[in-house]
Write a protein that holds these residues in place. Structure first.
Motif, PDB file in Angstrom:
ATOM      1  N   PHE A 239       0.849  -1.190   0.000  1.00  0.00           N
ATOM      2  CA  PHE A 239       0.000   0.000   0.000  1.00  0.00           C
ATOM      3  C   PHE A 239       0.884   1.239   0.000  1.00  0.00           C
ATOM      4  CE2 PHE A 239      -2.916  -3.199   1.386  1.00  0.00           C
ATOM      5  CZ  PHE A 239      -4.176  -2.772   0.990  1.00  0.00           C
ATOM      6  N   ALA A 240       0.470   2.250  -0.780  1.00  0.00           N
ATOM      7  CA  ALA A 240       1.200   3.514  -0.862  1.00  0.00           C
ATOM      8  C   ALA A 240       0.192   4.656  -0.869  1.00  0.00           C
ATOM      9  CB  ALA A 240       2.056   3.557  -2.130  1.00  0.00           C
ATOM     10  N   GLY A 241       0.632   5.840  -0.470  1.00  0.00           N
ATOM     11  CA  GLY A 241      -0.257   7.000  -0.474  1.00  0.00           C
ATOM     12  C   GLY A 241      -1.378   6.905   0.533  1.00  0.00           C
ATOM     13  N   ILE A 242      -1.138   6.224   1.653  1.00  0.00           N
ATOM     14  CA  ILE A 242      -2.151   6.068   2.701  1.00  0.00           C
ATOM     15  C   ILE A 242      -1.741   6.939   3.884  1.00  0.00           C
ATOM     16  CG2 ILE A 242      -3.395   4.466   4.177  1.00  0.00           C
ATOM     17  CD1 ILE A 242      -3.749   3.880   1.207  1.00  0.00           C
ATOM     18  N   PRO A 243      -2.486   8.006   4.199  1.00  0.00           N
ATOM     19  CA  PRO A 243      -2.125   8.846   5.343  1.00  0.00           C
ATOM     20  C   PRO A 243      -2.237   8.081   6.655  1.00  0.00           C
ATOM     21  CG  PRO A 243      -3.767   9.916   3.939  1.00  0.00           C
ATOM     22  CD  PRO A 243      -3.688   8.495   3.506  1.00  0.00           C
ATOM     23  N   ALA A 244      -1.425   8.451   7.613  1.00  0.00           N
ATOM     24  CA  ALA A 244      -1.516   7.849   8.941  1.00  0.00           C
ATOM     25  C   ALA A 244      -2.907   8.076   9.512  1.00  0.00           C
ATOM     26  CB  ALA A 244      -0.455   8.457   9.862  1.00  0.00           C
ATOM     27  N   GLY A 245      -3.498   7.041  10.060  1.00  0.00           N
ATOM     28  CA  GLY A 245      -4.818   7.156  10.674  1.00  0.00           C
ATOM     29  C   GLY A 245      -5.983   7.016   9.729  1.00  0.00           C
ATOM     30  N   ALA A 246      -5.734   6.795   8.434  1.00  0.00           N
ATOM     31  CA  ALA A 246      -6.824   6.663   7.471  1.00  0.00           C
ATOM     32  C   ALA A 246      -7.405   5.248   7.505  1.00  0.00           C
ATOM     33  CB  ALA A 246      -6.338   6.981   6.059  1.00  0.00           C
ATOM     34  N   THR A 247      -8.731   5.161   7.396  1.00  0.00           N
ATOM     35  CA  THR A 247      -9.399   3.873   7.199  1.00  0.00           C
ATOM     36  C   THR A 247      -9.207   3.448   5.745  1.00  0.00           C
ATOM     37  OG1 THR A 247     -11.063   4.354   8.886  1.00  0.00           O
ATOM     38  CG2 THR A 247     -11.627   2.683   7.239  1.00  0.00           C
ATOM     39  N   VAL A 248      -8.903   2.169   5.551  1.00  0.00           N
ATOM     40  CA  VAL A 248      -8.689   1.637   4.203  1.00  0.00           C
ATOM     41  C   VAL A 248      -9.737   0.568   3.924  1.00  0.00           C
ATOM     42  CG1 VAL A 248      -7.095   0.454   2.651  1.00  0.00           C
ATOM     43  CG2 VAL A 248      -6.223   2.122   4.304  1.00  0.00           C
ATOM     44  N   ILE A 249     -10.492   0.748   2.836  1.00  0.00           N
ATOM     45  CA  ILE A 249     -11.532  -0.195   2.423  1.00  0.00           C
ATOM     46  C   ILE A 249     -11.156  -0.761   1.066  1.00  0.00           C
ATOM     47  CG2 ILE A 249     -13.962  -0.470   1.781  1.00  0.00           C
ATOM     48  CD1 ILE A 249     -14.558   1.904   3.682  1.00  0.00           C
ATOM     49  N   VAL A 250     -11.094  -2.080   0.969  1.00  0.00           N
ATOM     50  CA  VAL A 250     -10.860  -2.746  -0.307  1.00  0.00           C
ATOM     51  C   VAL A 250     -12.143  -3.485  -0.670  1.00  0.00           C
ATOM     52  CG1 VAL A 250      -9.450  -4.363  -1.617  1.00  0.00           C
ATOM     53  CG2 VAL A 250      -8.406  -2.986   0.199  1.00  0.00           C
ATOM     54  N   ASN A 251     -12.871  -2.967  -1.653  1.00  0.00           N
ATOM     55  CA  ASN A 251     -14.106  -3.598  -2.127  1.00  0.00           C
ATOM     56  C   ASN A 251     -13.761  -4.600  -3.228  1.00  0.00           C
ATOM     57  OD1 ASN A 251     -16.070  -2.126  -0.561  1.00  0.00           O
ATOM     58  ND2 ASN A 251     -15.678  -0.353  -1.866  1.00  0.00           N
ATOM     59  N   TRP A 282     -11.568  -5.583   4.293  1.00  0.00           N
ATOM     60  CA  TRP A 282     -11.740  -6.252   3.009  1.00  0.00           C
ATOM     61  C   TRP A 282     -13.230  -6.585   2.873  1.00  0.00           C
ATOM     62  CZ3 TRP A 282      -7.287  -6.850   0.058  1.00  0.00           C
ATOM     63  CH2 TRP A 282      -6.078  -6.662   0.733  1.00  0.00           C
ATOM     64  N   ASN A 283     -13.867  -6.042   1.840  1.00  0.00           N
ATOM     65  CA  ASN A 283     -15.321  -6.140   1.712  1.00  0.00           C
ATOM     66  C   ASN A 283     -15.705  -6.919   0.459  1.00  0.00           C
ATOM     67  OD1 ASN A 283     -18.116  -5.570   2.124  1.00  0.00           O
ATOM     68  ND2 ASN A 283     -17.964  -3.844   0.716  1.00  0.00           N
ATOM     69  N   PHE A 284     -16.594  -7.915   0.639  1.00  0.00           N
ATOM     70  CA  PHE A 284     -17.136  -8.705  -0.467  1.00  0.00           C
ATOM     71  C   PHE A 284     -18.643  -8.433  -0.512  1.00  0.00           C
ATOM     72  CE2 PHE A 284     -13.371 -10.738   1.150  1.00  0.00           C
ATOM     73  CZ  PHE A 284     -12.694 -11.209   0.020  1.00  0.00           C
ATOM     74  N   PRO A 285     -19.078  -7.415  -1.243  1.00  0.00           N
ATOM     75  CA  PRO A 285     -20.469  -6.970  -1.129  1.00  0.00           C
ATOM     76  C   PRO A 285     -21.500  -7.912  -1.729  1.00  0.00           C
ATOM     77  CG  PRO A 285     -19.302  -5.678  -2.767  1.00  0.00           C
ATOM     78  CD  PRO A 285     -18.279  -6.524  -2.105  1.00  0.00           C
ATOM     79  N   VAL A 286     -21.185  -8.591  -2.835  1.00  0.00           N
ATOM     80  CA  VAL A 286     -22.201  -9.399  -3.517  1.00  0.00           C
ATOM     81  C   VAL A 286     -21.734 -10.821  -3.819  1.00  0.00           C
ATOM     82  CG1 VAL A 286     -23.299  -7.386  -4.570  1.00  0.00           C
ATOM     83  CG2 VAL A 286     -21.465  -8.559  -5.795  1.00  0.00           C
ATOM     84  N   SER A 287     -20.554 -11.190  -3.435  1.00  0.00           N
ATOM     85  CA  SER A 287     -19.992 -12.488  -3.825  1.00  0.00           C
ATOM     86  C   SER A 287     -20.831 -13.641  -3.296  1.00  0.00           C
ATOM     87  CB  SER A 287     -18.570 -12.626  -3.286  1.00  0.00           C
ATOM     88  OG  SER A 287     -17.749 -11.583  -3.744  1.00  0.00           O
ATOM     89  N   THR A 288     -21.038 -14.637  -4.147  1.00  0.00           N
ATOM     90  CA  THR A 288     -21.643 -15.880  -3.683  1.00  0.00           C
ATOM     91  C   THR A 288     -20.579 -16.879  -3.250  1.00  0.00           C
ATOM     92  OG1 THR A 288     -21.683 -16.778  -5.937  1.00  0.00           O
ATOM     93  CG2 THR A 288     -23.645 -15.603  -5.179  1.00  0.00           C
ATOM     94  N   ASP A 289     -19.337 -16.685  -3.722  1.00  0.00           N
ATOM     95  CA  ASP A 289     -18.250 -17.606  -3.411  1.00  0.00           C
ATOM     96  C   ASP A 289     -16.958 -16.802  -3.344  1.00  0.00           C
ATOM     97  OD1 ASP A 289     -16.388 -19.604  -3.184  1.00  0.00           O
ATOM     98  OD2 ASP A 289     -16.984 -20.701  -4.984  1.00  0.00           O
ATOM     99  N   ALA A 290     -16.429 -16.606  -2.146  1.00  0.00           N
ATOM    100  CA  ALA A 290     -15.201 -15.835  -1.965  1.00  0.00           C
ATOM    101  C   ALA A 290     -14.232 -16.643  -1.112  1.00  0.00           C
ATOM    102  CB  ALA A 290     -15.490 -14.491  -1.300  1.00  0.00           C
ATOM    103  N   GLN A 297      -0.411 -14.628   7.516  1.00  0.00           N
ATOM    104  CA  GLN A 297      -1.275 -14.207   8.609  1.00  0.00           C
ATOM    105  C   GLN A 297      -2.030 -12.996   8.048  1.00  0.00           C
ATOM    106  OE1 GLN A 297      -1.863 -15.245  11.842  1.00  0.00           O
ATOM    107  NE2 GLN A 297      -0.672 -17.093  11.411  1.00  0.00           N
ATOM    108  N   PHE A 298      -3.186 -13.242   7.467  1.00  0.00           N
ATOM    109  CA  PHE A 298      -3.915 -12.222   6.714  1.00  0.00           C
ATOM    110  C   PHE A 298      -4.350 -11.103   7.645  1.00  0.00           C
ATOM    111  CE2 PHE A 298      -7.672 -10.577   4.422  1.00  0.00           C
ATOM    112  CZ  PHE A 298      -7.101 -10.343   3.180  1.00  0.00           C
ATOM    113  N   GLN A 299      -3.984  -9.866   7.289  1.00  0.00           N
ATOM    114  CA  GLN A 299      -4.224  -8.721   8.162  1.00  0.00           C
ATOM    115  C   GLN A 299      -5.453  -7.942   7.715  1.00  0.00           C
ATOM    116  OE1 GLN A 299      -2.106  -8.263  10.912  1.00  0.00           O
ATOM    117  NE2 GLN A 299      -1.368 -10.238  10.161  1.00  0.00           N
ATOM    118  N   GLY A 300      -6.260  -7.527   8.699  1.00  0.00           N
ATOM    119  CA  GLY A 300      -7.454  -6.742   8.420  1.00  0.00           C
ATOM    120  C   GLY A 300      -8.712  -7.549   8.659  1.00  0.00           C
ATOM    121  N   SER A 301      -9.832  -6.834   8.724  1.00  0.00           N
ATOM    122  CA  SER A 301     -11.132  -7.472   8.938  1.00  0.00           C
ATOM    123  C   SER A 301     -11.775  -7.824   7.605  1.00  0.00           C
ATOM    124  CB  SER A 301     -12.045  -6.536   9.739  1.00  0.00           C
ATOM    125  OG  SER A 301     -11.527  -6.335  11.044  1.00  0.00           O
TER     126      SER A 301
END
Length: 451
Positions: A239-251, A282-290, A297-301
């Motif tokens: 990850f690059a260009g992420i300010p300290a304290g920023a929430t990061v969402i990967v859809n 890490w967000n899977f909004p519509v996946s039927t199979d993910a 050690q996968f990091q993040g929720s």
């Protein structure tokens, strides 16, 4: 408190009314902002260590009454899974059927953050049946010092359950009732995240996947319309260009089935993703199979919004909350473990009108919309083909979705000084100024009538 697109949760509505009554100026000035997940989801609640320790097998590090694993459907443990730490809630059934059988720890685990639910509480709540298949054992409690908890189930219980201290299993169909509404909460949060305009992009160069943010937004959003890694190759994540304290969402909005295969993530302090973990979703909004797999050690929720979907976690460890509207399969050839770590990030709020804000300066404005040809290649909708393109060295993924104007959220830059409350305070001052102006006008009118 987030107000979802479907404001059916009475607790959320009541909390919103209370907040408005208690602090009307700040609340009005903050409409259209973002907030943390509301209990019993999100940040740690209890005797919370700060910071949470790295994965270890030492003594207890505190307690946390927040749900670490929520499953709106069925929870199945298979493969060589080893443990699930923290408070576990599954609305339907829990089945433990490991390859070759053996021990599976819940609540308190051998190796994890060592932050367990409070002693004597329900460490595991199951709305349906508990089936520990012959040859398997489920153990609740233990550790150093020994901690204990209970298992509540709704219908039937079979197999070997072992408890530390006075812990016990009990049939209690009503135990799941306080948590049933969380399925809708997860659906709403997941859908709202997927509606957000991307602030950054993903570029791919061989096995290197680089997420580059805009460098200033308090919430960094990436809309990814492809798999990360492949069936034969694990991705290296940066990850690059992420300010300290920023929430990061990967859809993850790519075609079904969706895959993340990575070896990036150790859980060791100082590693980039370890430091990002409390604010990474890490967000899977519509996946039927993910599926999330690989050697990390996968990091993040992890959040998934499809109640008919299934998420499979087969990586050695997941360090973060797991909140699914649908089903969970935990299992792989390694001793898959789910560790209790909080999500402290701020998620977007949908279903509200944003507060008016000045037009951004050219340096703060969002990137222009992709050209027609570019938007076609980055559509978040599943494509009929799942073929990968290993010959491509760079693949930007803005993946912007059209969002109605009333639901768009203004994104402000992250203050260099870290003075987060400045926005609400300035808003409150503006409200006070408006009230002062109104009072002055009324006074002038009153004087005019007396002449």
């Amino acid at each position: 408190m987030r107000h979802g697109a479907r404001p059916k949760n009475r607790l959320i509505r009541y909390a919103a009314v209370t907040a408005l009554a208690a602090a009307p100026l700040v609340t009005l000035a903050s409409v259209g902002q973002a907030d943390q997940l509301a209990p019993p989801l999100g940040p740690c609640v209890g005797d919370c260590p700060n910071p949470f320790p790295p994965v270890h097998n030492g003594p207890a590090a505190g307690t946390d009454d927040t749900i670490n694993i929520f499953v709106g459907g069925n929870y199945r443990v298979e493969g060589r899974s080893a443990e699930a730490e923290g408070k576990v809630v599954t609305v339907k059934d829990l089945t433990v059927d490991k390859n070759g059988g053996g021990l599976f720890n819940m609540g308190v685990v051998g190796v994890g953050s060592q932050v367990a639910p409070p002693p004597g509480t329900d460490h595991v709540t199951v709305g349906g049946a508990v089936d520990v298949v012959t040859g398997n054992r489920v153990q609740l409690g233990g550790g150093n010092p020994a901690r204990w908890g209970n298992l509540a189930y709704g219908t039937t219980e079979s197999g070997t359950l072992e408890f530390s201290g006075p812990g016990a299993a009990r049939r209690d169909p009503a135990a799941i009732d306080p948590f049933r509404g969380l399925t809708t909460v997860v659906e709403d949060h997941s859908a709202c995240m997927a509606e957000q305009t991307a602030t950054g992009e993903l570029t791919v160069n061989g096995n290197l996947y680089t997420f580059t943010g805009d460098g200033h937004s308090t919430r960094q959003v990436f809309n990814v319309n492809r798999n990360i890694g492949s069936a034969t190759a694990a991705a290296d994540l940066v990850f690059a260009g992420i300010p300290a304290g920023a929430t990061v969402i990967v859809n993850m909005v790519g075609p079904d089935p969706v895959l993340i295969r990575t070896n990036t993530g150790s859980g060791i302090p100082g590693d980039q993703l370890t430091d990002m973990q409390p604010l990474l979703m890490w967000n899977f909004p519509v996946s039927t199979d993910a599926t999330i797999t690989g050697g990390a050690q996968f990091q993040g929720s992890v959040m998934a919004g499809n109640p008919a979907g299934t998420v499979t976690l087969s990586n050695p460890g997941t360090n973060g909350r797991v909140y699914l509207a649908g089903n969970l399969v935990q299992g792989g050839t390694a001793g898959t473990e789910l560790h209790a770590y909080p999500f402290n990030g701020d998620l977007p709020t949908c279903g509200q009108s944003p507060t008016p804000s000045p037009s951004p300066s050219p340096s703060e404005s969002e990137s222009p919309s992709p050209s027609p040809s570019e938007s076609e290649s980055k559509s978040p909708h599943p494509s009929p083909s799942r073929s990968e393109k290993p010959s491509e060295s760079v693949e930007p993924t803005h993946g912007e979705r059209p969002v109605p104007e009333h639901s768009r959220k203004p994104e402000g830059p992250l203050a260099d000084t870290g003075s987060g409350p400045a926005g609400p305070i300035a808003g409150a001052a503006a409200v006070l100024l408006g009230l002062g102006t109104a009072v002055t006008m009324l006074a002038r009118r009153s004087r005019g009538r007396r002449h």
